[in-house]
Motif scaffolding. Structure first.
Motif, PDB file in Angstrom:
ATOM      1  N   SER A 191       5.206  92.184  84.993  1.00 27.89           N
ATOM      2  CA  SER A 191       5.847  90.898  84.704  1.00 27.89           C
ATOM      3  C   SER A 191       6.865  90.441  85.823  1.00 27.89           C
ATOM      4  N   CYS A 192       6.736  90.932  87.096  1.00 28.77           N
ATOM      5  CA  CYS A 192       7.716  90.544  87.905  1.00 28.77           C
ATOM      6  C   CYS A 192       7.861  88.872  88.257  1.00 28.77           C
ATOM      7  N   SER A 193       9.260  88.634  88.190  1.00 29.06           N
ATOM      8  CA  SER A 193       9.183  87.200  87.805  1.00 29.06           C
ATOM      9  C   SER A 193       9.256  86.436  89.250  1.00 29.06           C
ATOM     10  N   GLU A 285       0.594 100.964 100.317  1.00 28.20           N
ATOM     11  CA  GLU A 285       1.823  99.841 100.235  1.00 28.20           C
ATOM     12  C   GLU A 285       2.617  99.931  99.008  1.00 28.20           C
ATOM     13  N   THR A 286       3.962 100.127  98.913  1.00 29.15           N
ATOM     14  CA  THR A 286       4.623 100.059  97.627  1.00 29.15           C
ATOM     15  C   THR A 286       5.831  99.079  97.692  1.00 29.15           C
ATOM     16  N   GLY A 287       5.653  98.215  96.734  1.00 32.88           N
ATOM     17  CA  GLY A 287       6.797  97.119  96.628  1.00 32.88           C
ATOM     18  C   GLY A 287       7.979  97.457  95.926  1.00 32.88           C
ATOM     19  N   VAL A 288       8.873  97.977  97.069  1.00 34.90           N
ATOM     20  CA  VAL A 288      10.197  98.592  96.153  1.00 34.90           C
ATOM     21  C   VAL A 288      11.233  97.487  95.669  1.00 34.90           C
ATOM     22  N   GLN A 289      11.090  96.571  96.464  1.00 38.63           N
ATOM     23  CA  GLN A 289      11.800  95.234  96.433  1.00 38.63           C
ATOM     24  C   GLN A 289      13.411  95.525  96.289  1.00 38.63           C
ATOM     25  N   ARG A 300      12.579  91.658  86.011  1.00 34.77           N
ATOM     26  CA  ARG A 300      11.643  92.332  85.164  1.00 34.77           C
ATOM     27  C   ARG A 300      10.733  93.216  85.847  1.00 34.77           C
ATOM     28  N   ARG A 301      11.242  94.204  86.647  1.00 36.10           N
ATOM     29  CA  ARG A 301      10.464  95.171  87.494  1.00 36.10           C
ATOM     30  C   ARG A 301      10.815  96.550  87.120  1.00 36.10           C
ATOM     31  N   ASN A 302      10.006  97.310  86.317  1.00 35.87           N
ATOM     32  CA  ASN A 302      10.318  98.564  85.756  1.00 35.87           C
ATOM     33  C   ASN A 302       9.826  99.615  86.917  1.00 35.87           C
ATOM     34  N   ALA A 303      10.524  99.810  87.818  1.00 33.50           N
ATOM     35  CA  ALA A 303      10.073 100.945  88.834  1.00 33.50           C
ATOM     36  C   ALA A 303      11.151 102.112  88.517  1.00 33.50           C
TER      37      ALA A 303
END
Length: 583
Positions: A191-193, A285-289, A300-303
């Motif tokens: 649910s990344c905002s 490709e990994t979205g670390v952000q 709301r990014r649970n990584a």
């Protein structure tokens, strides 16, 4: 319907294809002959697209709208309304799905908007124009304009069942030299905002037999690259693992597959499969952000970054998989210093590409709703990119833009890898190095300009000299090493050490290879002169092995053979090895 329903895609580049319009046509069933497709790019002169559409004489026009093409489409639609008055125009795609009524208010030439997934909706709209039924008021998933001008928003349509969506890429010749986009799932469990994919959290998957059958057709066609558009490809372990196993077992030796993944979800089984793949078969490709815990919680990014780091480093050691890691500047609670820490955290993982992006505030996203509380100011027109926030000033954004340019040129290009690794030894962090390089570019008026690759090397040399970064002979040597790793260059920089004194010995080396084939194997029948076209010997004044591995500048004669017939499949660098020249 007196004419075709013309579906138009305006792509960002020629090499892109638009799966949306192909999917709509494929789902048209018995009415597919009533559908015509046209693809242009945003770089095409508008008059040329207008002329082509006009001369096709469509009965109805459909336009696929995205963040990168909406300006072009708005202008195209306005002009079409003048040269083709009365032509029904329908829009679809993510850029209009979440503000459909507003789009109709601002664009009087538009008849309606197909919201969200289009396969089922489009078939109904097509049937309305071809057969007169169903009526527009009975078609779910559209927002449309009644003849009197009133805007009506119908209830949403049910999501498509992916197994019912036909294979899109019939006839490989249409997609020659283009990237193929493929989906094995829709939706995202996260649910990344900032992301519109979080709107649909119900993930739907194609069944594996269907996926295998369709992938095999692409493998048989030997297309160059297939990009999976699944938002988080490995969110279901069994699904992703079985696809990777299939690709490994059916590898055609040519096709590359790109996946957006959550690296922290990869386990030992997946790692075991990846470790045995052909170099270049897949790229990840990994979205670390961000690595700022407060920012990650807020969006709301649970990584799990520690797990991302472990997995990325394991895969890097395999030496067979291109890895692309993403960062986003402008997130809540991420100031300039915090972003620098995130940058350094990711840079330490040595990805093949580090994407430094800037937050885009998309309609329909939670970030859009929270913009005011974050003090988030962004461009009012696409791509809706952040200008500043409560935590990040516009001046900070400008500095990060300059850093982004440096990263694109000197890191992501892969053309300066050894030089940047060497220079990093003289800075407290990678971020501070790219900051310093960006300041140098700005001071010299070099930012935003199109420089040749040779000029970029010369600028980097001048930068190192100005800041007194190690011995000049070491820096110039590693720069020349990087130059020759990429190509047997003919145009050479002024800092190159004079090679005239070695010419006879180099020629003797190639004459010796003509007889013995000690280093350049597989060139039987080639003369010494012919071998010099795809191989080069450069003599350096320092021990290059010691310099590259440990950063130690030990002055001695060091001859290196660059073999362009042997290239690293991931980075396309030439084979390089130290040799002994004849005396």
């Amino acid at each position: 319907m007196n004419g075709k329903f013309l579906l138009v895609a305006v792509n960002a580049k020629y090499i892109h294809s638009n799966p949306g319009i192909y999917s709509l046509k494929a789902c048209s069933g018995e009415l597919s002959d009533e559908v015509e497709l046209a693809e242009y790019t945003i770089n095409l002169e508008l008059d040329l697209a207008l002329r082509d559409i006009y001369r096709r004489r469509p009965a109805v026009l459909g336009l696929s709208c995205y963040i990168w093409n909406i300006r072009y489409i708005k202008e195209l639609t306005e002009v079409l309304g003048r040269v083709c008055p009365g032509l029904p125009v329908w829009l679809g795609g993510p850029e209009v799905s979440y503000c459909a009524a507003e789009i109709l208010e601002r664009m009087p030439e538009v008849t309606g908007v197909m919201r969200g997934e289009g396969e089922i909706v489009f078939k109904h709209v097509l049937s309305y124009y071809a057969a007169g039924a169903p009526a527009l008021e009975d078609i779910p998933g559209i927002t449309w304009r009644e003849p009197g001008g009133r805007i009506v928003e119908n209830l949403p349509e049910r999501p498509a069942r992916l197994d019912e969506v036909p294979f899109l890429y019939e006839g490989a010749e249409k997609f020659e030299n283009k990237i193929i986009y493929y989906e094995s799932s829709r939706g995202c469990p996260f649910s990344c905002s900032y992301c519109l994919s979080s709107v649909d959290r119900q993930v739907r998957f194609k069944s594996l037999p269907v996926v295998f059958r369709e992938l095999q057709r692409l493998l048989d066609q030997k297309v160059k690259q297939v990009k999976f558009v699944d938002r988080t490809f490995n969110c279901r372990k069994s699904h992703g693992l079985e696809i990777w196993k299939y690709l490994k077992e059916h590898d055609n030796g040519v096709t590359n597959f790109h996946f957006e993944i959550a690296a922290d979800l990869i386990g030992e089984e997946e790692l075991d499969v990846i470790s045995g793949m052909r170099p270049g078969l897949i790229q990840l490709e990994t979205g670390v952000q961000s690595t700022n815990p407060r920012s990650l919680k807020e969006i709301r990014r649970n990584a799990d970054f520690s797990r991302i780091s472990q997995v990325t480093e394991r895969i890097r050691k395999f030496g067979n998989t291109h890895q692309h890691l993403d960062l986003i500047a402008g997130l809540p609670y991420e100031d300039y210093e915090s972003f620098g820490r995130s940058f350094n955290d990711v840079y330490r993982l040595r990805p093949d590409q580090l994407q430094l992006g800037f937050l885009k505030v998309l309609r329909g996203s939670h970030m859009y709703d929270m913009a005011e509380s974050y003090g988030l100011v962004y461009r009012p027109e696409p791509p809706y990119e952040v200008l500043y926030t409560r935590w990040l000033s516009y001046e900070d954004v400008l500095k990060l833009k300059a850093v982004e340019e440096m990263v694109e040129v000197y890191y992501n290009s892969g053309q300066f890898s050894n030089t940047m690794e060497y220079l990093l030894r003289f800075f407290p962090s990678a971020f501070s190095m790219y900051e310093a390089l960006a300041r140098y570019y700005e001071d010299k008026g070099l930012l935003g300009m199109g420089h040749t690759r040779l000029k970029r090397y010369e600028i980097l040399s001048d930068f190192a000299i100005l800041l007194n970064l190690g011995k000049r002979v070491a820096c110039s040597s590693v720069l020349m090493y990087d130059i020759y790793l990429r190509e047997n260059a003919k145009s050479l920089p002024g800092f190159r050490m004079e090679q005239g004194q070695y010419w006879e010995r180099v020629r003797a080396f190639f004459r010796q290879e003509e007889k013995e084939r000690r280093y350049l194997k597989g060139r039987e029948g080639l003369s010494a002169k012919q071998m010099m076209y795809d191989a080069h010997v450069e003599v350096f004044p320092v021990d290059m092995e010691l310099l590259l591995k440990e950063g130690v500048c030990q002055e001695e004669e060091c001859a290196v053979l660059f073999d362009y017939s042997i290239r690293d499949p991931l980075h396309r660098n030439a084979g390089a090895r130290r040799i002994a020249l004849p005396q």
